[in-house]
Write a protein that holds these residues in place. Structure first.
Motif, PDB file in Angstrom:
ATOM      1  N   ALA A 106       0.862  -1.187   0.000  1.00  0.00           N
ATOM      2  CA  ALA A 106       0.000   0.000   0.000  1.00  0.00           C
ATOM      3  C   ALA A 106       0.898   1.237   0.000  1.00  0.00           C
ATOM      4  O   ALA A 106       2.105   1.139   0.295  1.00  0.00           O
ATOM      5  N   PRO A 107       0.350   2.418  -0.303  1.00  0.00           N
ATOM      6  CA  PRO A 107       1.167   3.644  -0.299  1.00  0.00           C
ATOM      7  C   PRO A 107       1.894   3.890   1.015  1.00  0.00           C
ATOM      8  O   PRO A 107       2.990   4.466   1.012  1.00  0.00           O
ATOM      9  N   ARG A 108       1.313   3.467   2.129  1.00  0.00           N
ATOM     10  CA  ARG A 108       1.986   3.714   3.424  1.00  0.00           C
ATOM     11  C   ARG A 108       3.363   3.058   3.476  1.00  0.00           C
ATOM     12  O   ARG A 108       4.267   3.561   4.148  1.00  0.00           O
ATOM     13  N   ASP A 109       3.530   1.929   2.762  1.00  0.00           N
ATOM     14  CA  ASP A 109       4.835   1.274   2.732  1.00  0.00           C
ATOM     15  C   ASP A 109       5.856   2.136   1.989  1.00  0.00           C
ATOM     16  O   ASP A 109       7.012   2.262   2.411  1.00  0.00           O
ATOM     17  N   ALA A 110       5.416   2.728   0.864  1.00  0.00           N
ATOM     18  CA  ALA A 110       6.308   3.595   0.088  1.00  0.00           C
ATOM     19  C   ALA A 110       6.629   4.864   0.867  1.00  0.00           C
ATOM     20  O   ALA A 110       7.780   5.337   0.870  1.00  0.00           O
ATOM     21  N   ILE A 111       5.630   5.421   1.537  1.00  0.00           N
ATOM     22  CA  ILE A 111       5.843   6.635   2.332  1.00  0.00           C
ATOM     23  C   ILE A 111       6.860   6.366   3.440  1.00  0.00           C
ATOM     24  O   ILE A 111       7.734   7.196   3.718  1.00  0.00           O
ATOM     25  N   ALA A 112       6.761   5.195   4.053  1.00  0.00           N
ATOM     26  CA  ALA A 112       7.691   4.843   5.132  1.00  0.00           C
ATOM     27  C   ALA A 112       9.128   4.768   4.642  1.00  0.00           C
ATOM     28  O   ALA A 112      10.075   4.970   5.415  1.00  0.00           O
ATOM     29  N   LYS A 113       9.322   4.492   3.348  1.00  0.00           N
ATOM     30  CA  LYS A 113      10.661   4.437   2.744  1.00  0.00           C
ATOM     31  C   LYS A 113      11.088   5.777   2.140  1.00  0.00           C
ATOM     32  O   LYS A 113      12.108   5.859   1.468  1.00  0.00           O
ATOM     33  N   GLY A 114      10.270   6.809   2.354  1.00  0.00           N
ATOM     34  CA  GLY A 114      10.666   8.131   1.894  1.00  0.00           C
ATOM     35  C   GLY A 114      10.176   8.498   0.508  1.00  0.00           C
ATOM     36  O   GLY A 114      10.743   9.381  -0.132  1.00  0.00           O
ATOM     37  N   PHE A 115       9.112   7.858   0.045  1.00  0.00           N
ATOM     38  CA  PHE A 115       8.546   8.177  -1.263  1.00  0.00           C
ATOM     39  C   PHE A 115       7.347   9.107  -1.085  1.00  0.00           C
ATOM     40  O   PHE A 115       6.579   8.981  -0.128  1.00  0.00           O
ATOM     41  N   ALA A 116       7.167  10.026  -2.042  1.00  0.00           N
ATOM     42  CA  ALA A 116       6.055  10.977  -2.020  1.00  0.00           C
ATOM     43  C   ALA A 116       5.446  11.064  -3.412  1.00  0.00           C
ATOM     44  O   ALA A 116       6.125  10.810  -4.404  1.00  0.00           O
ATOM     45  N   TYR A 117       4.169  11.443  -3.460  1.00  0.00           N
ATOM     46  CA  TYR A 117       3.462  11.454  -4.747  1.00  0.00           C
ATOM     47  C   TYR A 117       2.450  12.593  -4.791  1.00  0.00           C
ATOM     48  O   TYR A 117       1.534  12.647  -3.981  1.00  0.00           O
ATOM     49  N   CYS A 118       2.621  13.492  -5.757  1.00  0.00           N
ATOM     50  CA  CYS A 118       1.636  14.537  -6.032  1.00  0.00           C
ATOM     51  C   CYS A 118       0.858  14.136  -7.277  1.00  0.00           C
ATOM     52  O   CYS A 118       1.409  14.116  -8.381  1.00  0.00           O
ATOM     53  N   SER A 119      -0.418  13.818  -7.103  1.00  0.00           N
ATOM     54  CA  SER A 119      -1.252  13.308  -8.187  1.00  0.00           C
ATOM     55  C   SER A 119      -1.530  14.376  -9.242  1.00  0.00           C
ATOM     56  O   SER A 119      -1.511  15.575  -8.953  1.00  0.00           O
ATOM     57  N   GLU A 120      -1.828  13.929 -10.476  1.00  0.00           N
ATOM     58  CA  GLU A 120      -2.182  14.863 -11.544  1.00  0.00           C
ATOM     59  C   GLU A 120      -3.531  15.523 -11.281  1.00  0.00           C
ATOM     60  O   GLU A 120      -3.800  16.618 -11.768  1.00  0.00           O
ATOM     61  N   ASP A 121      -4.410  14.876 -10.526  1.00  0.00           N
ATOM     62  CA  ASP A 121      -5.726  15.427 -10.221  1.00  0.00           C
ATOM     63  C   ASP A 121      -5.729  15.919  -8.792  1.00  0.00           C
ATOM     64  O   ASP A 121      -6.153  15.242  -7.872  1.00  0.00           O
ATOM     65  N   ARG A 122      -5.199  17.130  -8.598  1.00  0.00           N
ATOM     66  CA  ARG A 122      -5.015  17.604  -7.224  1.00  0.00           C
ATOM     67  C   ARG A 122      -6.347  17.828  -6.512  1.00  0.00           C
ATOM     68  O   ARG A 122      -6.431  17.731  -5.295  1.00  0.00           O
ATOM     69  N   LYS A 123      -7.420  18.129  -7.265  1.00  0.00           N
ATOM     70  CA  LYS A 123      -8.706  18.382  -6.611  1.00  0.00           C
ATOM     71  C   LYS A 123      -9.339  17.091  -6.111  1.00  0.00           C
ATOM     72  O   LYS A 123      -9.923  17.056  -5.035  1.00  0.00           O
ATOM     73  N   ALA A 124      -9.240  16.024  -6.906  1.00  0.00           N
ATOM     74  CA  ALA A 124      -9.875  14.761  -6.519  1.00  0.00           C
ATOM     75  C   ALA A 124      -8.985  13.913  -5.636  1.00  0.00           C
ATOM     76  O   ALA A 124      -9.476  13.202  -4.757  1.00  0.00           O
ATOM     77  N   GLU A 125      -7.657  13.958  -5.833  1.00  0.00           N
ATOM     78  CA  GLU A 125      -6.763  13.032  -5.153  1.00  0.00           C
ATOM     79  C   GLU A 125      -5.695  13.718  -4.309  1.00  0.00           C
ATOM     80  O   GLU A 125      -4.881  13.043  -3.695  1.00  0.00           O
ATOM     81  N   GLY A 126      -5.696  15.046  -4.279  1.00  0.00           N
ATOM     82  CA  GLY A 126      -4.635  15.747  -3.566  1.00  0.00           C
ATOM     83  C   GLY A 126      -5.132  16.560  -2.387  1.00  0.00           C
ATOM     84  O   GLY A 126      -4.863  16.240  -1.230  1.00  0.00           O
ATOM     85  N   ILE A 127      -5.903  17.597  -2.671  1.00  0.00           N
ATOM     86  CA  ILE A 127      -6.324  18.498  -1.601  1.00  0.00           C
ATOM     87  C   ILE A 127      -7.582  17.984  -0.897  1.00  0.00           C
ATOM     88  O   ILE A 127      -8.370  17.234  -1.466  1.00  0.00           O
ATOM     89  N   PHE A 128      -7.735  18.400   0.349  1.00  0.00           N
ATOM     90  CA  PHE A 128      -8.984  18.213   1.084  1.00  0.00           C
ATOM     91  C   PHE A 128      -9.648  19.585   1.088  1.00  0.00           C
ATOM     92  O   PHE A 128      -9.300  20.451   1.903  1.00  0.00           O
ATOM     93  N   SER A 129     -10.570  19.778   0.147  1.00  0.00           N
ATOM     94  CA  SER A 129     -11.046  21.124  -0.188  1.00  0.00           C
ATOM     95  C   SER A 129     -11.719  21.848   0.966  1.00  0.00           C
ATOM     96  O   SER A 129     -11.705  23.084   1.009  1.00  0.00           O
TER      97      SER A 129
END
Length: 508
Positions: free
Chosen positions: A326-349
């Motif tokens: 899951a993404p939490r595993d990648a985050i724990a290893k220092g990975f980050a991801y800014c999605s192309e759809d910042r409104k749907a998958e990035g910000i909490f409006s």
């Protein structure tokens, strides 16, 4: 003799509490003209168009359309008068068919009601003329964003408008689809239909537009034939200063030491798009991922970030093979991801800048389930200052920020995690040239701090300007890799074209 103007907006003034959005702006468009309306976010473009289409009421000024003074109370009134609008965010009904969306509110009738045969035939004809292959009887949501955008354009064309407003119509289209759109725009121009074209993609403006009007801070800066402007002059007028630095290329080539890559992906294959993609990224390197829409760029990013664990192939971090669940595993290893759809998958409006920025770091600044609010605010203050985020304060709702500042908040969310690799998927989509320059400068700074960057962009110029190396993929597989000294838009497109030709030759 000067041509008659189809549209004249004279001395348009609009104020909101604390903001003079439009300061006696003049804007005019000829029939059969493609007219670019340019300016940074907040320049007044959207407000001017909302006044034109009846969403806002002007404070003072007048609007003359086809020789008649008009003032619309709603977009429907504007549409009935011959003004059609295509928005960047697709404004259609996803569970209705493509044909129903194209004809919604204007369905041809027969004795028994709606003439569905004619509805479908008309829709098929319009899309066929646009070069779009789709089953018009299927729900719109069964197709991707690009087809949905083309359907929105088909609806506008079918209205038989005098004037079409296109607000970022190419943001979800690939190169081929942009060509199809421009071909339709030229046909409309030949028929005498006027088009107002709003885009942050400068190359498109110079390719398709006849005239350019520039706004800044709610005021008219200039109106000029596009042929008389250089890219540097256009950007300089938009931002109000010399744009030489804004359009600069990256400094030199990658100067890293080599060694073990931060990330190696080998033979990544999934059940849909990916067919054996491989890449490597070293510390502090900016690697671009290029390809046409549907090539598998975002799909690869999601595998790397653990958002798709259902794949074959291998991932290695600093030489050690990993397998994310899951993404939490990648985050724990220092990975980050800014999605192309910042409104749907990035910000909490509905959350504040503070809450959005510190979402990922909460476990680190909490003790026994209680967040250290003082530390949280210190972190937010630091990144608001260091990234030059324009906000009235930490508690401002993020949805009220411009697209560029929303993107900065998302970058700050991951930077405060001190990542080793950050994936940026279309980080400058839908933001103005000034904000784009700031985001690109941040990307260079991030790499300068030793953080690796995987940059995905549909704008080849952006990849050339920022990347040390670009990997080109098509149909889910590697087709080329360009080092810094070979990086150019032409070489990227040639790589894609050669692969298409080879595939065609193999089929003969």
């Amino acid at each position: 003799m000067e041509a008659m103007y189809l549209l004249e907006m004279r001395q348009i003034d609009k104020q909101f509490p604390g903001v003079h959005a439009l300061d006696h702006v003049n804007f005019r468009v000829r029939a059969g003209e493609i007219h670019a309306l340019m300016g940074e976010n907040g320049a007044g473009k959207s407000t001017l168009m909302k006044i034109l289409t009846g969403l806002y009421r002007k404070d003072t000024g007048e609007i003359i359309l086809d020789g008649q003074q008009v003032s619309f109370n709603s977009p429907l009134e504007a549409q009935r008068a011959g003004i059609s609008t295509i928005y960047q965010e697709i404004n259609l009904i996803p569970y209705l068919s493509i044909a129903e969306n194209i004809h919604l509110g204007r369905e041809p009738m027969n004795r028994t009601g709606i003439d569905w045969k004619q509805v479908n035939q008309r829709a098929e004809r319009i899309l066929r003329e646009m070069g779009v292959e789709a089953d018009v009887t299927q729900p719109l949501c069964s197709y991707g964003t690009a087809v949905q955008q083309m359907v929105a354009i088909a609806r506008a064309i079918s209205v038989q408008a005098k004037l079409i407003v296109m607000d970022e119509p190419t943001s979800s289209l690939d190169e081929k689809e942009v060509e199809i759109l421009f071909r339709q725009m030229r046909k409309l121009r030949e028929k005498g239909i006027a088009i107002i074209f709003i885009s942050h993609r400068l190359d498109e403006v110079f390719e398709i537009c006849d005239t350019v009007t520039i706004l800044k801070d709610g005021k008219l800066v200039s109106e000029s034939p596009a042929a008389e402007l250089s890219k540097l002059e256009l950007v300089s007028r938009m931002i109000g200063r010399d744009a030489t630095d804004v359009l600069r290329r990256k400094n030199g080539v990658y100067q890293g030491t080599g060694g073990v890559p931060v990330l190696e992906a080998h033979g990544i294959t999934d059940k849909e798009k990916l067919r054996g993609v491989s890449l490597r990224i070293r510390q502090g390197e900016i690697v671009g991922l290029a390809g046409l829409l549907g090539a598998g760029r975002t799909e690869l990013a999601k595998v790397i970030f653990g958002d798709n664990p259902d794949y074959t192939g291998t991932l290695a971090v600093n030489g050690q093979e990993v397998r994310w669940k899951a993404p939490r595993d990648a985050i724990a290893k220092g990975f980050a991801y800014c999605s192309e759809d910042r409104k749907a998958e990035g910000i909490f409006s509905h959350m504040s800048v503070r809450e959005n920025m510190t979402m990922a770091i909460l476990p680190r600044i909490a003790r026994r389930g209680l967040v250290n609010v003082g530390r949280q605010k210190d972190i937010v203050d630091r990144y608001i200052k260091s990234l030059s985020i324009k906000t009235p304060g930490q508690e401002q709702l993020i949805r009220n920020l411009s697209g560029g500042n929303q993107q900065k908040v998302l970058l700050a969310r991951w930077l405060c995690m001190e990542p080793r690799l950050i994936i940026l998927d279309e980080p400058t989509r839908g933001i103005d040239i000034g904000a784009k320059a700031e985001i690109e400068a941040l990307i260079q700074d991030i790499a300068g701090q030793g953080i690796s960057v995987l940059l995905i962009s549909s704008e080849l110029e952006e990849l050339v300007r920022n990347c040390h190396r670009v990997i080109v993929i098509r149909d889910g597989k590697n087709i080329g890799e360009l080092e810094s000294d070979m990086l150019s838009e032409g070489n990227i497109m040639r790589t894609i074209a050669q692969d298409i030709l080879q595939e065609g030759g193999a089929c003969i």
